[in-house]
Structures are given as structure tokens and as C-alpha cells.
Design an enzyme around this catalytic site. Structure first.
Site, mmCIF file in Angstrom:
data_model
loop_
_atom_site.group_PDB
_atom_site.id
_atom_site.type_symbol
_atom_site.label_atom_id
_atom_site.label_comp_id
_atom_site.label_asym_id
_atom_site.label_seq_id
_atom_site.Cartn_x
_atom_site.Cartn_y
_atom_site.Cartn_z
ATOM 1 N N VAL A 146 2.444 4.597 0.368
ATOM 2 C CA VAL A 146 2.330 3.509 1.328
ATOM 3 C C VAL A 146 3.733 2.981 1.635
ATOM 4 O O VAL A 146 4.506 2.701 0.718
ATOM 5 C CB VAL A 146 1.471 2.369 0.739
ATOM 6 C CG1 VAL A 146 1.364 1.215 1.721
ATOM 7 C CG2 VAL A 146 0.098 2.885 0.355
ATOM 8 N N CYS A 147 4.049 2.853 2.903
ATOM 9 C CA CYS A 147 5.376 2.356 3.290
ATOM 10 C C CYS A 147 5.566 0.916 2.812
ATOM 11 O O CYS A 147 4.748 0.034 3.111
ATOM 12 C CB CYS A 147 5.558 2.416 4.797
ATOM 13 S SG CYS A 147 7.104 1.633 5.322
ATOM 14 N N VAL A 148 6.657 0.678 2.107
ATOM 15 C CA VAL A 148 6.897 -0.655 1.538
ATOM 16 C C VAL A 148 7.091 -1.712 2.623
ATOM 17 O O VAL A 148 6.505 -2.805 2.549
ATOM 18 C CB VAL A 148 8.088 -0.626 0.546
ATOM 19 C CG1 VAL A 148 9.376 -0.157 1.196
ATOM 20 C CG2 VAL A 148 8.286 -1.976 -0.105
ATOM 21 N N PHE A 182 1.301 6.656 4.522
ATOM 22 C CA PHE A 182 0.572 5.642 5.288
ATOM 23 C C PHE A 182 1.573 4.673 5.912
ATOM 24 O O PHE A 182 2.365 4.034 5.199
ATOM 25 C CB PHE A 182 -0.412 4.890 4.378
ATOM 26 C CG PHE A 182 -1.491 5.786 3.831
ATOM 27 C CD1 PHE A 182 -2.692 5.957 4.521
ATOM 28 C CD2 PHE A 182 -1.300 6.497 2.653
ATOM 29 C CE1 PHE A 182 -3.684 6.794 4.035
ATOM 30 C CE2 PHE A 182 -2.290 7.350 2.153
ATOM 31 C CZ PHE A 182 -3.478 7.486 2.846
ATOM 32 N N GLY A 220 3.899 -2.274 4.550
ATOM 33 C CA GLY A 220 2.945 -2.896 3.643
ATOM 34 C C GLY A 220 3.230 -4.367 3.396
ATOM 35 O O GLY A 220 2.323 -5.201 3.394
#
Lengths: 119, 140
Positions: free
Chosen positions: A77-79, A39, A82
Site C-alpha cells: 500500500v502506498c504510504v 495499491f 494511504g
């Protein structure tokens, strides 16, 4: 076939995440592998546990989480994306985990196809 | 959460990063750029392509003061450096190409001299062949 999936939009403004979810579900039902969904961009909002759509609407955050639990799909989820959007461990829905963009590149390297769903 | 381990040892693929959007107005340009930079660590082949308003991403002389946005265009210089390192170092098995679409330039009255990095100018048809030959296409 092994599909990596990239979801680039959030659950409401665009249909991309719905389409990605339906694709992943259909591929799994046909016996293909979907080891990882990544994501990115506003797609990180699919992991927001505080998302509360109306009761007669589909709830993509929960649908993704259920698919992950049932079919052992790695929802990443991309840090960096995010952090910008307030998606951190405290706001992360069950079934998702936060990691780096390297996990997207690895999915591209390790899958037969990388399917991108976005605007 | 089912953390999956991919077998990537020795894998060499061609990634195409298709930049279609203006640098400001949406976040796509910036976040594609972040992906390109990360991919360098994996030593994969990469085509970094600029089409449509995406060609403005690498235009020289950007000044974002009036819109209160961070001017991230200097970071494209890092892509150019990665490309040059890969070209010059025989130990790095990585081919990077920075490409702009000719039709997009012509439509906007730009030439390759307007850019802050060295580019290849290719036609839409030539770019289509490059996309066709890629393993992974990531666009924004």
C-alpha cells in the site's frame, strides 16, 4: 510470466479491484507469478481492515489478504496515498504492508508486465 | 506479508505516464506526478504525456485560490529540471520526454506557448507508437 499489478481504485465505487483480483487469481492458477500487487490512489482503501460490507457481498479486503497468504503475494500500500486516506498500520488489514512508490517502480522494472486496473 | 525482492540491478525500462485528467476535480494528476518524481530515483526512461483535459495540468498561470486547492503546478518544473539534467549529464543514462497531444491542444484552443514547461507536441498516432514501445504504462 511475471505480472506486477497496480490497483488504482477502492473496493466499491469501481470494479477495478475486483477485476484485478480475478486477474491475479486466474494468472496464479495458470502457473504465472504475481509477486507484487501495488495499491495506489483510492486503491489503498482495499487495505482498510474496518471495511465491513454486507454479509451477502464479496469482501475484497479479505479476498486480497487470503490470496496473499495462500500464494505468497506481496500486497503493498502506498504510504503517501494511504496517509491521506487514513490507511496506516493501525487500520491495515492482514496480508498488506505499507511502503513507498519506489515499490511500484521496482515492480515495473522487475516484472514482465505491469497490469494497471483503474478508472 | 511476503515482502518480495525484485532483481532490478542494471534494468533499464521505458515508463510512460499518461496524464488524462484535469489537474483539479480528481486527485489523479497529483498522484501521477508523485510517481513520476519517485521514478527519477531509479533512472528509468520516461515519457510524461498529457492528453485530453490532462493538458491543463501544465498550463501556465494557474490560480486555485477560489477552489481552496493546493496549486501543485510549480512541481512540474521539477520534472523539467530532471529532464534537463538527464539531457545534459552524460553520466545519467535516462531519457525523459514531456509530450502533449496535438489533437487535445487543438480541441481546447491551446498552443505550446500556454505551458509552463517546454513540451514536444505530437499527434495521437505518434503517441500511440510511443505507448506501444513502452515497457510500463501508468495512467491517471
Amino acid at each position: 510470466m511475471k505480472f506486477g499489478i497496480l490497483v488504482n481504485e477502492g473496493p466499491f465505487t469501481h470494479q477495478a479491484s475486483d477485476t484485478a483480483y480475478q486477474f491475479a487469481k486466474a494468472a496464479l492458477e495458470k502457473g504465472h507469478d504475481v509477486p507484487r500487487v501495488f495499491f495506489y490512489y483510492d486503491g489503498v482503501n482495499n487495505a482498510n481492515k474496518y471495511s465491513a460490507p454486507q454479509a451477502d457481498d464479496r469482501n475484497l479486503v479479505k479476498l486480497w489478504g487470503a490470496l496473499a497468504a495462500e500464494k505468497n503475494v506481496d500486497l503493498v500500500v502506498c504510504v503517501a496515498a494511504g496517509m491521506r486516506r487514513g490507511i496506516q498500520n493501525e487500520s491495515l488489514a492482514p496480508g498488506f504492508r505499507i511502503s513507498g512508490l519506489g515499490q511500484l517502480v521496482e515492480a515495473g522494472m522487475g516484472c514482465d508486465r505491469l497490469m494497471m486496473f483503474g478508472d | 506479508m511476503a515482502e518480495f525482492e525484485f532483481e532490478t540491478e542494471g534494468v533499464k525500462k521505458t515508463f510512460t505516464f499518461m496524464n488524462r485528467k484535469a489537474p483539479y476535480g480528481t486527485i489523479y494528476a497529483l498522484e501521477v506526478l508523485e510517481t513520476v518524481l519517485i521514478s527519477a530515483a531509479f533512472e528509468q526512461h520516461a515519457n510524461i504525456i498529457f492528453v485530453d483535459d490532462g493538458v491543463y495540468q501544465i498550463k501556465a498561470g494557474q490560480d486555485t485560490t477560489a477552489i481552496n486547492m493546493k496549486n501543485f503546478s510549480p512541481t512540474y518544473g521539477i520534472i523539467e529540471m530532471e529532464k534537463e539534467d538527464a539531457d545534459e549529464d552524460d553520466d545519467i543514462d535516462m531519457v525523459w520526454r514531456i509530450i502533449v497531444e496535438k489533437e487535445s491542444l487543438d480541441a481546447r484552443g491551446l498552443t505550446e506557448d500556454d505551458f509552463k514547461v517546454s513540451v514536444e507536441v505530437l499527434s495521437a498516432a505518434e503517441i500511440a507508437d510511443i505507448v506501444d514501445a513502452s515497457d510500463c504504462v501508468i495512467s491517471g
